[in-house]
Design a protein around this motif. Structure first.
Motif, short mmCIF file in Angstrom:
data_model
loop_
_atom_site.label_atom_id
_atom_site.label_comp_id
_atom_site.label_asym_id
_atom_site.label_seq_id
_atom_site.Cartn_x
_atom_site.Cartn_y
_atom_site.Cartn_z
N SER A 166 29.87 41.07 41.73
CA SER A 166 30.18 40.89 43.15
C SER A 166 31.52 40.18 43.30
N TYR A 167 32.00 40.16 44.53
CA TYR A 167 33.29 39.54 44.81
C TYR A 167 33.21 38.74 46.10
N ILE A 168 34.16 37.83 46.27
CA ILE A 168 34.28 37.10 47.52
C ILE A 168 35.62 37.47 48.16
N GLN A 169 35.73 37.24 49.46
CA GLN A 169 37.00 37.46 50.15
C GLN A 169 37.58 36.11 50.55
N VAL A 170 38.71 35.79 49.94
CA VAL A 170 39.37 34.51 50.20
C VAL A 170 40.27 34.66 51.43
N ALA B 112 51.14 35.60 58.51
CA ALA B 112 49.89 35.65 59.27
C ALA B 112 48.72 35.68 58.30
N PRO B 113 47.58 35.08 58.65
CA PRO B 113 46.43 35.04 57.74
C PRO B 113 45.97 36.45 57.34
N VAL B 114 45.63 36.59 56.07
CA VAL B 114 45.07 37.84 55.55
C VAL B 114 43.89 37.49 54.65
N ARG B 115 43.17 38.51 54.21
CA ARG B 115 42.04 38.28 53.29
C ARG B 115 42.24 39.11 52.03
N ARG B 116 41.85 38.54 50.91
CA ARG B 116 41.96 39.23 49.64
C ARG B 116 40.67 39.05 48.83
N ALA B 117 40.28 40.12 48.12
CA ALA B 117 39.02 40.12 47.37
C ALA B 117 39.26 39.73 45.91
N TYR B 118 38.36 38.89 45.37
CA TYR B 118 38.43 38.48 43.96
C TYR B 118 37.02 38.48 43.39
N SER B 119 36.87 39.11 42.22
CA SER B 119 35.56 39.22 41.57
C SER B 119 35.21 37.95 40.81
N ARG C 89 29.07 26.97 40.36
CA ARG C 89 30.50 27.11 40.66
C ARG C 89 30.87 28.60 40.74
N ILE C 90 31.96 28.87 41.42
CA ILE C 90 32.49 30.23 41.51
C ILE C 90 33.75 30.29 40.65
N SER C 91 33.70 31.12 39.63
CA SER C 91 34.84 31.26 38.73
C SER C 91 35.56 32.57 39.03
N LEU C 92 36.87 32.50 39.25
CA LEU C 92 37.67 33.67 39.58
C LEU C 92 38.79 33.84 38.56
N LEU C 93 39.15 35.08 38.31
CA LEU C 93 40.30 35.40 37.45
C LEU C 93 41.33 36.09 38.33
N ALA D 286 43.07 42.27 35.41
CA ALA D 286 42.09 41.39 36.04
C ALA D 286 40.71 42.02 36.07
N GLY D 287 40.59 43.28 35.61
CA GLY D 287 39.27 43.91 35.50
C GLY D 287 38.39 43.21 34.48
N MET D 288 38.96 42.31 33.70
CA MET D 288 38.17 41.49 32.79
C MET D 288 37.11 40.70 33.55
N ALA D 289 37.41 40.25 34.78
CA ALA D 289 36.54 39.31 35.50
C ALA D 289 35.11 39.81 35.67
N PRO D 290 34.86 40.91 36.41
CA PRO D 290 33.47 41.32 36.61
C PRO D 290 32.79 41.78 35.32
#
Length: 608
Positions: A368-372, A407-414, A425-429, A485-489
């Protein structure tokens, strides 16, 4: 049709736009040239004065009687000071003296004299040579005499075989001719106004105008022109994945679910802002779903469409609509976390560990991923660096003096590790995304720059978790192929499987340009040493890198060789892919060629 139309319109617009720039610049450049200089007039002798035809010449009838030839055409002319007759004999042009009827032949010496007589510049004539047709004599078929002159313009005089001066060429004309070629798009003969490329560009421009008009009208709905206060209101339900009712919302007539939810504070994930190009705002319609649009079919699998999945940014709200939101209430709410640790794993990859205000639970599953939420900011290269040499981004990449996000934007990180192994904790790469090669004024990625600016103690706002990229239940043999960064999930999935005591065989091929750019290498080697059912292969695309037999290869090709060598029953395996778009495309194609069905392959393309 609309998504494909958008892509074709965008790329064709780029090509036609480039050609328009070339037309404009080449036309501008041609207008700056002196036309007289281009035509060679400054060094060209004026036409000789008309001289009366001598009385002592042979009559045409006398010449023809003397020669006894079958002649098609006869004309009179002057060859320097000599009156001559030109006779067409078959396809041949012959010259005869009008005084005594002797045949004249244009040789190198005579060609040089004729060229000198047509020239009035300061240069000295070179030797005449008979040459075939070239771009400089494009209007003439056959051999021509070429006589160069040693002036500043590098003038060259061309003559027909019958001694007629054909054209004067010079350096200015040659430069002009390049812009002329670009302008008319005849890159071969440089003379055809109606060549295939011009016609194609014209048709492309017409299609671009028509498709642009179509896209303009399809980007609006009739309701967009009705004031908000005058629109009818419709109610719709937001449901969790378990069917629980989360919210009842109101939408104006013609509004999409994405817009209506955002207006009332419920932000679905999106990288494209509702532009129907990222598919992150995927929802599931309970009950009878409306017909799938072209955007739905382009972004979602047929199985999902049959199951009622649609893009919220393309889904008009109807009365009583029920939408199932992946992740439920937790996915829609705004979360807050504190940056606990930032570690540079490679010059471009950083591990960022977040400690949420509320402990991350089971919804944060591997894959899964979160949107920062990325706020407005300004950055300079030095702001990205710390004392650690690995974080010297300013040295590793060519960066502008400053850049930022207005301007604020959103980006997804797994997630790069299961939350149960990181005490919630949430670990992101996060990979730093520099400007494209050669784009000197293009800023780095807005999201990656912000994430690389983070320091321990900073506060991050995010939403989620989201996504359906997950390990399938069951003990089937599993193959993981990733890059960047596909290493993350993939790492999170493998850690979860091995920590949970998975017994099936697990294979992981990871590709990087060099060993130095590959994260978690030591960790993967240690896991492979501890678990007999886990095999790890690092693949580097540069020669002289990577493990034995895996240097100078692309990861999908290395995986193909090893899969065949291992003799796996590919029909009994599940495949998990994550990495750059080009890698994903090549790997999926490779698996299809090996007979692997699409249903066996799960992948995350970061919705790029």
């Amino acid at each position: 049709m609309t998504p494909w139309l958008k892509k074709i319109h965008r790329w064709l617009g780029l090509l036609i736009g480039l050609q328009l720039v070339i037309w404009m610049l080449s036309g501008l450049m041609m207008s700056l040239f002196d036309s007289d200089v281009v035509k060679g007039k400054p060094f060209r002798a004026p036409a000789p004065a008309i001289v009366a035809w001598p009385a002592d010449t042979l009559a045409v009838s006398q010449l023809l009687h003397k020669l006894n030839l079958s002649v098609g055409n006869v004309s009179s002319a002057w060859l320097l000071d000599e009156p001559i007759y030109k006779l067409s004999v078959g396809k041949e042009q012959r010259l005869y003296s009008a005084r005594d009827g002797r045949q004249l032949v244009i040789d190198a010496a005579l060609a040089q004299r004729i060229a000198i007589s047509s020239y009035r510049g300061p240069g000295q004539a070179g030797l005449a040579e008979l040459v075939p047709r070239s771009l400089e004599t494009r209007a003439h078929e056959g051999m021509v005499w070429r006589v160069p002159f040693s002036d500043a313009e590098d003038t060259t005089v061309y003559l027909r075989e019958d001694g007629t001066v054909l054209v004067h060429r010079n350096a200015t004309w040659r430069l002009f001719d390049i812009f002329w070629m670009l302008h008319i798009m005849d890159y071969v003969g440089r003379a055809d106004f109606n060549n295939a490329l011009v016609v194609t560009a014209a048709i492309g421009g017409l299609w671009l105008a028509l498709s642009g008009t179509w896209l303009l009208f399809t980007s609006f709905r009739l309701a967009d022109f009705v004031p908000a206060g005058m629109r009818g209101k419709r109610s719709f339900q937001i449901l969790g994945a378990d069917g629980s009712r989360l919210r009842t919302l109101k939408a104006g007539s013609g509004e999409t679910a994405f817009v209506a939810m955002a207006r009332q504070g419920l932000q679905l994930p999106s990288n494209c802002g509702g532009g129907q190009s990222c598919s992150l705002c995927e929802v599931r319609v309970r009950g009878v779903a409306p017909p799938a649009t072209a955007s739905d079919r382009a972004m979602l699998s047929p199985a999902k469409i049959r199951d009622g999945h649609r893009l919220a940014c393309n889904l008009p709200v109807t009365e009583g609509l029920e939408l199932e939101i992946p992740g439920g209430a937790e996915a829609l709410s705004q979360q807050r976390a504190r940056v606990e640790r930032v570690s540079a794993l490679t010059p471009s990859l950083r591990e960022i560990v977040l400690k949420p205000d509320e402990r991350a639970g089971s919804a944060y599953r591997p894959g899964s991923y979160i949107q920062v939420q990325v706020p407005a900011y300004r950055a300079t290269p030095k702001m990205l660096d710390t004392a650690d040499e690995l974080t010297a981004v300013s040295k590793a990449f060519r960066l502008p003096e400053s850049w930022g996000n207005e301007a604020p934007v959103r980006r997804a990180y797994s997630l790069s590790s299961p939350v149960e192994l990181t005490d919630g904790r949430i670990s992101l790469l996060v990979r730093f995304m520099p400007a494209p090669v050669g784009a000197a004024h293009h800023p780095p990625g807005k999201g990656s720059s912000y994430m690389h600016l983070l320091k321990p103690g900073d506060t991050v706002h995010y939403s989620g978790p989201f996504g359906d990229f997950a390990v399938q239940a069951g003990g089937r043999e599993k193959v993981f192929i990733g890059g960047g960064a596909g290493m993350a999930p993939l790492r999170a999935m493998l850690q979860s499987l091995l920590a949970g005591g998975a017994k099936e065989r697990l294979h992981f091929w990871y590709g990087a340009r060099t060993v130095a750019e590959a994260p978690y290498v030591g960790e993967m080697e240690a896991l492979a040493a501890r678990h007999a059912n886990f095999q790890w292969k690092l693949v580097s695309s540069e020669e002289g890198q990577g493990g034995a037999g895996n240097a100078g290869k692309l990861v999908h090709l290395a995986a193909r060789e090893d899969l065949l060598a291992l003799g796996l029953d590919l029909g009994a395996c599940d495949f998990y892919l994550c990495g750059p778009p080009a890698m994903l495309t090549a790997t999926r194609k490779m698996l299809r060629e090996l007979g692997v069905k699409d249903g066996q392959v799960a992948f995350d393309d970061f919705k790029i």
